[in-house]
Enzyme design. Structure first.
Site, PDB file in Angstrom:
ATOM      1  N   HIS A 182       0.841  -1.200   0.000  1.00  0.00           N
ATOM      2  CA  HIS A 182       0.000   0.000   0.000  1.00  0.00           C
ATOM      3  C   HIS A 182       0.873   1.245   0.000  1.00  0.00           C
ATOM      4  CE1 HIS A 182      -4.191   1.546   0.774  1.00  0.00           C
ATOM      5  NE2 HIS A 182      -3.472   2.656   0.903  1.00  0.00           N
ATOM      6  N   CYS A 183       0.967   1.884  -1.166  1.00  0.00           N
ATOM      7  CA  CYS A 183       1.666   3.162  -1.269  1.00  0.00           C
ATOM      8  C   CYS A 183       0.946   4.013  -2.301  1.00  0.00           C
ATOM      9  CB  CYS A 183       3.125   2.967  -1.669  1.00  0.00           C
ATOM     10  SG  CYS A 183       3.340   2.612  -3.436  1.00  0.00           S
ATOM     11  N   TYR A 188      -6.923  17.280  -0.323  1.00  0.00           N
ATOM     12  CA  TYR A 188      -5.580  17.662   0.102  1.00  0.00           C
ATOM     13  C   TYR A 188      -4.727  17.852  -1.139  1.00  0.00           C
ATOM     14  CZ  TYR A 188      -4.555  12.739  -0.825  1.00  0.00           C
ATOM     15  OH  TYR A 188      -4.436  11.514  -1.424  1.00  0.00           O
ATOM     16  N   SER A 225      -6.897   9.471  -3.791  1.00  0.00           N
ATOM     17  CA  SER A 225      -8.088  10.281  -4.062  1.00  0.00           C
ATOM     18  C   SER A 225      -7.744  11.633  -4.664  1.00  0.00           C
ATOM     19  CB  SER A 225      -8.896  10.475  -2.777  1.00  0.00           C
ATOM     20  OG  SER A 225      -8.184  11.254  -1.837  1.00  0.00           O
ATOM     21  N   ARG A 227     -10.327  -0.072  -6.521  1.00  0.00           N
ATOM     22  CA  ARG A 227     -10.578   0.379  -5.155  1.00  0.00           C
ATOM     23  C   ARG A 227     -11.944   1.039  -5.053  1.00  0.00           C
ATOM     24  NH1 ARG A 227      -7.222   4.787  -1.409  1.00  0.00           N
ATOM     25  NH2 ARG A 227      -7.236   3.532   0.488  1.00  0.00           N
ATOM     26  N   ARG A 272     -17.816   9.685   7.002  1.00  0.00           N
ATOM     27  CA  ARG A 272     -17.896  10.322   8.316  1.00  0.00           C
ATOM     28  C   ARG A 272     -19.228  11.045   8.392  1.00  0.00           C
ATOM     29  NH1 ARG A 272     -11.800  12.870   8.192  1.00  0.00           N
ATOM     30  NH2 ARG A 272     -10.664  10.962   8.743  1.00  0.00           N
ATOM     31  N   HIS A 314      -6.283  -1.117   5.791  1.00  0.00           N
ATOM     32  CA  HIS A 314      -5.907  -0.554   7.092  1.00  0.00           C
ATOM     33  C   HIS A 314      -6.624  -1.202   8.286  1.00  0.00           C
ATOM     34  CE1 HIS A 314      -3.910   2.188   4.508  1.00  0.00           C
ATOM     35  NE2 HIS A 314      -4.885   3.050   4.345  1.00  0.00           N
ATOM     36  N   ASP A 353       1.655   2.587   3.513  1.00  0.00           N
ATOM     37  CA  ASP A 353       0.775   3.733   3.265  1.00  0.00           C
ATOM     38  C   ASP A 353       1.588   4.988   2.936  1.00  0.00           C
ATOM     39  OD1 ASP A 353      -1.693   5.014   2.927  1.00  0.00           O
ATOM     40  OD2 ASP A 353      -1.828   5.600   5.026  1.00  0.00           O
TER      41      ASP A 353
END
Length: 283
Positions: free
Chosen positions: A14-15, A32, A60, A107, A113, A169, A236
Protein backbone atom coordinates in the site's frame (compact mmCIF):
# COMPACT_ATOMS: atom_id res chain seq x y z
CA UNK A 1 16.74 -1.03 11.17
CA UNK A 2 20.23 -2.49 10.88
CA UNK A 3 20.66 -5.21 8.28
CA UNK A 4 17.84 -6.81 6.36
CA UNK A 5 15.17 -8.63 8.38
CA UNK A 6 12.64 -8.98 5.59
CA UNK A 7 12.34 -12.13 3.45
CA UNK A 8 13.20 -12.22 -0.26
CA UNK A 9 10.37 -10.77 -2.32
CA UNK A 10 9.06 -8.69 0.58
CA UNK A 11 6.31 -6.38 -0.64
CA UNK A 12 4.87 -3.06 0.47
CA UNK A 13 1.22 -3.57 -0.48
CA UNK A 14 0.00 0.00 0.00
CA UNK A 15 1.67 3.16 -1.27
CA UNK A 16 0.81 6.18 -3.41
CA UNK A 17 2.79 8.10 -6.03
CA UNK A 18 2.27 11.86 -6.41
CA UNK A 19 3.60 14.01 -9.21
CA UNK A 20 5.47 15.68 -10.55
CA UNK A 21 2.39 17.88 -10.36
CA UNK A 22 3.47 19.78 -13.47
CA UNK A 23 3.15 16.53 -15.43
CA UNK A 24 0.31 14.89 -13.48
CA UNK A 25 -1.99 17.64 -12.17
CA UNK A 26 -4.34 16.89 -9.30
CA UNK A 27 -8.11 16.65 -9.48
CA UNK A 28 -10.50 19.48 -8.68
CA UNK A 29 -11.96 19.50 -6.11
CA UNK A 30 -9.72 17.47 -3.81
CA UNK A 31 -9.32 17.03 -0.07
CA UNK A 32 -5.58 17.66 0.10
CA UNK A 33 -2.70 18.81 -2.09
CA UNK A 34 0.34 16.58 -1.63
CA UNK A 35 3.93 17.46 -2.28
CA UNK A 36 5.65 15.64 -5.12
CA UNK A 37 6.48 12.12 -3.93
CA UNK A 38 7.70 10.50 -7.11
CA UNK A 39 8.47 7.02 -8.36
CA UNK A 40 12.17 7.64 -7.81
CA UNK A 41 11.50 8.63 -4.20
CA UNK A 42 9.46 5.48 -3.66
CA UNK A 43 11.95 3.06 -5.19
CA UNK A 44 14.66 4.58 -3.01
CA UNK A 45 12.41 4.02 0.02
CA UNK A 46 11.90 0.36 -0.89
CA UNK A 47 15.66 -0.09 -1.12
CA UNK A 48 16.22 1.56 2.27
CA UNK A 49 13.60 -0.61 3.94
CA UNK A 50 14.77 -3.89 2.43
CA UNK A 51 11.61 -4.35 0.37
CA UNK A 52 11.72 -5.71 -3.16
CA UNK A 53 8.25 -4.91 -4.46
CA UNK A 54 5.46 -2.40 -4.05
CA UNK A 55 1.78 -1.89 -4.84
CA UNK A 56 0.66 1.58 -5.89
CA UNK A 57 -2.88 2.45 -4.84
CA UNK A 58 -4.57 5.20 -6.85
CA UNK A 59 -4.98 8.14 -4.41
CA UNK A 60 -8.09 10.28 -4.06
CA UNK A 61 -6.15 13.44 -4.99
CA UNK A 62 -6.13 12.13 -8.58
CA UNK A 63 -9.76 10.93 -8.49
CA UNK A 64 -10.25 8.72 -11.60
CA UNK A 65 -7.22 9.94 -13.54
CA UNK A 66 -4.86 6.98 -13.19
CA UNK A 67 -2.12 8.45 -15.42
CA UNK A 68 0.46 8.92 -12.65
CA UNK A 69 -0.06 5.42 -11.26
CA UNK A 70 0.08 3.80 -14.70
CA UNK A 71 3.22 5.75 -15.63
CA UNK A 72 4.99 4.40 -12.56
CA UNK A 73 3.91 0.83 -13.31
CA UNK A 74 5.22 1.05 -16.86
CA UNK A 75 8.57 2.35 -15.66
CA UNK A 76 9.18 -0.35 -13.03
CA UNK A 77 7.18 -3.41 -14.14
CA UNK A 78 9.39 -5.93 -12.36
CA UNK A 79 8.89 -4.33 -8.95
CA UNK A 80 5.43 -2.78 -9.03
CA UNK A 81 1.74 -3.61 -9.37
CA UNK A 82 -1.22 -1.28 -8.94
CA UNK A 83 -4.80 -0.71 -7.84
CA UNK A 84 -6.88 1.63 -10.01
CA UNK A 85 -9.94 3.81 -9.48
CA UNK A 86 -12.48 3.78 -12.32
CA UNK A 87 -16.19 4.37 -12.66
CA UNK A 88 -18.86 4.17 -15.31
CA UNK A 89 -16.65 6.06 -17.77
CA UNK A 90 -14.35 3.03 -18.12
CA UNK A 91 -14.74 0.27 -20.70
CA UNK A 92 -13.67 -3.36 -20.86
CA UNK A 93 -10.84 -2.32 -23.16
CA UNK A 94 -9.72 0.23 -20.55
CA UNK A 95 -9.47 -2.45 -17.88
CA UNK A 96 -7.70 -4.92 -20.15
CA UNK A 97 -5.11 -2.27 -21.04
CA UNK A 98 -4.65 -1.51 -17.35
CA UNK A 99 -4.07 -5.20 -16.70
CA UNK A 100 -1.25 -5.23 -19.23
CA UNK A 101 0.29 -2.29 -17.36
CA UNK A 102 0.17 -4.10 -14.01
CA UNK A 103 -3.17 -3.16 -12.44
CA UNK A 104 -4.55 -6.01 -10.35
CA UNK A 105 -7.68 -4.58 -8.73
CA UNK A 106 -10.10 -1.70 -8.28
CA UNK A 107 -10.58 0.38 -5.15
CA UNK A 108 -14.04 1.16 -3.79
CA UNK A 109 -14.33 4.12 -1.42
CA UNK A 110 -17.02 3.48 1.17
CA UNK A 111 -15.25 5.45 3.89
CA UNK A 112 -17.74 7.86 5.44
CA UNK A 113 -17.90 10.32 8.32
CA UNK A 114 -21.36 11.29 9.53
CA UNK A 115 -22.79 9.70 6.41
CA UNK A 116 -20.74 11.87 4.05
CA UNK A 117 -17.66 11.07 1.98
CA UNK A 118 -14.56 11.80 4.05
CA UNK A 119 -12.49 12.57 0.93
CA UNK A 120 -13.18 14.08 -2.46
CA UNK A 121 -12.45 11.64 -5.25
CA UNK A 122 -12.87 7.92 -5.38
CA UNK A 123 -15.62 5.61 -6.57
CA UNK A 124 -18.29 3.85 -4.56
CA UNK A 125 -18.98 0.13 -4.75
CA UNK A 126 -22.11 0.60 -6.88
CA UNK A 127 -20.04 1.96 -9.78
CA UNK A 128 -17.61 -0.95 -9.61
CA UNK A 129 -20.14 -3.77 -9.37
CA UNK A 130 -20.82 -3.82 -13.16
CA UNK A 131 -17.12 -4.54 -13.74
CA UNK A 132 -16.98 -7.51 -11.36
CA UNK A 133 -17.41 -10.24 -14.04
CA UNK A 134 -14.44 -8.85 -15.97
CA UNK A 135 -12.47 -8.40 -12.76
CA UNK A 136 -13.02 -12.08 -12.01
CA UNK A 137 -11.89 -13.02 -15.52
CA UNK A 138 -8.70 -10.97 -15.10
CA UNK A 139 -8.00 -12.37 -11.63
CA UNK A 140 -8.43 -8.94 -10.01
CA UNK A 141 -9.69 -8.19 -6.53
CA UNK A 142 -11.78 -5.47 -4.91
CA UNK A 143 -9.88 -3.23 -2.51
CA UNK A 144 -12.34 -1.81 -0.01
CA UNK A 145 -11.74 1.43 1.88
CA UNK A 146 -14.25 1.44 4.72
CA UNK A 147 -14.65 2.06 8.43
CA UNK A 148 -15.22 -1.48 9.72
CA UNK A 149 -18.20 -0.28 11.76
CA UNK A 150 -20.06 0.10 8.46
CA UNK A 151 -19.00 -3.25 6.99
CA UNK A 152 -22.14 -5.16 8.12
CA UNK A 153 -24.30 -2.76 6.08
CA UNK A 154 -22.80 -3.92 2.78
CA UNK A 155 -21.92 -7.53 3.59
CA UNK A 156 -24.94 -8.90 1.67
CA UNK A 157 -23.65 -7.17 -1.47
CA UNK A 158 -20.08 -8.28 -0.90
CA UNK A 159 -21.21 -11.88 -0.49
CA UNK A 160 -22.42 -11.88 -4.11
CA UNK A 161 -19.08 -10.80 -5.59
CA UNK A 162 -16.97 -13.56 -7.20
CA UNK A 163 -13.69 -11.76 -6.48
CA UNK A 164 -11.39 -11.46 -3.49
CA UNK A 165 -12.16 -8.55 -1.16
CA UNK A 166 -9.21 -6.82 0.51
CA UNK A 167 -10.03 -4.40 3.34
CA UNK A 168 -7.70 -1.44 3.86
CA UNK A 169 -5.91 -0.55 7.09
CA UNK A 170 -7.32 -3.28 9.38
CA UNK A 171 -10.76 -1.74 8.94
CA UNK A 172 -9.61 1.82 9.64
CA UNK A 173 -11.78 2.57 12.65
CA UNK A 174 -10.56 4.35 15.76
CA UNK A 175 -8.95 1.98 18.23
CA UNK A 176 -11.24 3.22 21.01
CA UNK A 177 -14.09 1.16 19.53
CA UNK A 178 -12.11 -1.97 20.35
CA UNK A 179 -11.76 -5.38 18.76
CA UNK A 180 -15.21 -6.43 20.02
CA UNK A 181 -16.95 -3.81 17.91
CA UNK A 182 -19.56 -5.64 15.76
CA UNK A 183 -18.13 -4.23 12.55
CA UNK A 184 -14.59 -5.28 13.34
CA UNK A 185 -15.90 -8.68 14.41
CA UNK A 186 -17.54 -8.99 10.97
CA UNK A 187 -14.17 -8.26 9.38
CA UNK A 188 -12.44 -10.72 11.69
CA UNK A 189 -14.93 -13.49 10.90
CA UNK A 190 -14.59 -12.82 7.19
CA UNK A 191 -10.80 -13.02 7.38
CA UNK A 192 -10.98 -16.19 9.45
CA UNK A 193 -13.35 -17.82 6.96
CA UNK A 194 -11.34 -16.67 3.95
CA UNK A 195 -14.12 -14.39 2.65
CA UNK A 196 -12.05 -11.24 3.21
CA UNK A 197 -8.41 -10.31 3.24
CA UNK A 198 -7.00 -7.40 5.22
CA UNK A 199 -4.03 -5.07 5.09
CA UNK A 200 -2.01 -4.81 8.29
CA UNK A 201 -1.34 -1.17 7.44
CA UNK A 202 -2.29 2.26 8.71
CA UNK A 203 -1.71 1.64 12.41
CA UNK A 204 -1.60 5.41 12.84
CA UNK A 205 -4.94 5.75 11.03
CA UNK A 206 -6.54 3.87 13.92
CA UNK A 207 -5.58 6.80 16.15
CA UNK A 208 -2.72 4.85 17.72
CA UNK A 209 0.10 6.82 19.33
CA UNK A 210 3.56 7.06 17.78
CA UNK A 211 6.18 5.72 17.95
CA UNK A 212 4.96 2.31 19.14
CA UNK A 213 1.28 2.43 18.08
CA UNK A 214 0.42 -0.01 20.85
CA UNK A 215 -3.30 0.78 20.75
CA UNK A 216 -3.41 -0.86 17.30
CA UNK A 217 -1.64 -4.05 18.35
CA UNK A 218 -4.78 -5.94 19.50
CA UNK A 219 -6.29 -5.49 16.02
CA UNK A 220 -3.10 -6.77 14.39
CA UNK A 221 -2.82 -9.72 16.75
CA UNK A 222 -6.37 -11.04 16.35
CA UNK A 223 -6.21 -10.74 12.56
CA UNK A 224 -2.95 -12.70 12.45
CA UNK A 225 -4.40 -15.32 14.77
CA UNK A 226 -7.55 -15.59 12.63
CA UNK A 227 -5.87 -16.32 9.30
CA UNK A 228 -2.29 -15.26 8.47
CA UNK A 229 -2.77 -16.48 4.89
CA UNK A 230 -5.34 -13.71 4.31
CA UNK A 231 -3.11 -10.78 5.26
CA UNK A 232 -0.67 -8.41 3.60
CA UNK A 233 1.22 -5.39 4.93
CA UNK A 234 1.88 -1.89 3.65
CA UNK A 235 3.53 1.40 4.55
CA UNK A 236 0.77 3.73 3.27
CA UNK A 237 3.68 5.94 2.10
CA UNK A 238 3.79 8.93 1.74
CA UNK A 239 0.99 8.97 4.32
CA UNK A 240 -1.35 11.52 2.71
CA UNK A 241 -3.47 13.59 5.06
CA UNK A 242 -2.38 11.79 8.24
CA UNK A 243 -4.25 12.21 11.49
CA UNK A 244 -1.46 13.82 13.50
CA UNK A 245 2.17 14.02 12.44
CA UNK A 246 3.48 12.21 9.39
CA UNK A 247 4.76 8.78 10.41
CA UNK A 248 8.10 7.29 9.46
CA UNK A 249 7.86 4.30 7.11
CA UNK A 250 10.92 2.63 8.62
CA UNK A 251 9.32 2.86 12.05
CA UNK A 252 6.08 1.34 10.75
CA UNK A 253 8.02 -1.60 9.34
CA UNK A 254 9.91 -1.97 12.61
CA UNK A 255 6.60 -2.13 14.49
CA UNK A 256 5.28 -4.82 12.13
CA UNK A 257 8.44 -6.91 12.54
CA UNK A 258 8.33 -6.53 16.33
CA UNK A 259 4.70 -7.65 16.38
CA UNK A 260 5.29 -10.46 13.87
CA UNK A 261 8.41 -12.27 15.05
CA UNK A 262 7.80 -15.70 13.48
CA UNK A 263 9.80 -15.85 10.21
CA UNK A 264 7.19 -18.16 8.67
CA UNK A 265 4.45 -15.61 9.31
CA UNK A 266 6.65 -12.78 8.05
CA UNK A 267 7.21 -14.62 4.78
CA UNK A 268 3.51 -15.36 4.34
CA UNK A 269 2.43 -11.77 4.93
CA UNK A 270 5.31 -9.96 3.22
CA UNK A 271 6.08 -12.28 0.29
CA UNK A 272 3.91 -15.30 -0.43
CA UNK A 273 0.41 -13.83 -0.16
CA UNK A 274 1.32 -10.62 -2.04
CA UNK A 275 2.87 -12.70 -4.83
CA UNK A 276 -0.40 -14.61 -5.28
CA UNK A 277 -2.67 -11.59 -4.88
CA UNK A 278 -0.81 -9.23 -7.22
CA UNK A 279 0.70 -11.70 -9.66
CA UNK A 280 4.37 -11.28 -8.81
CA UNK A 281 6.72 -14.12 -9.75
CA UNK A 282 7.47 -16.63 -7.03
CA UNK A 283 10.65 -16.36 -4.99
Amino acid sequence: MSGRETPPGATDCHCHIFGPAAKFPYAEPRSYTPEDETLEDYLALLDRLGLDRGVIVQPSAYDRDNACTLDALRRAPERLRGIAVVGAEATADTLRAMHRDGIRGLRANEYRRDGQAAYHGGVRLAEIEPFVPLMAELGWHLQLWIDARHLPEIEPRLAKLPVRIVVDHMGRMHHSHGINDPGFQALLRGVGEGRYMAKLSGTYRLGATAPDYLEAKPFHDVLVAANPDALVWGTDWPHPRPEGGRPDAARLLRVFLDWTTDPVLRRKILTDTPARLYGFPGV
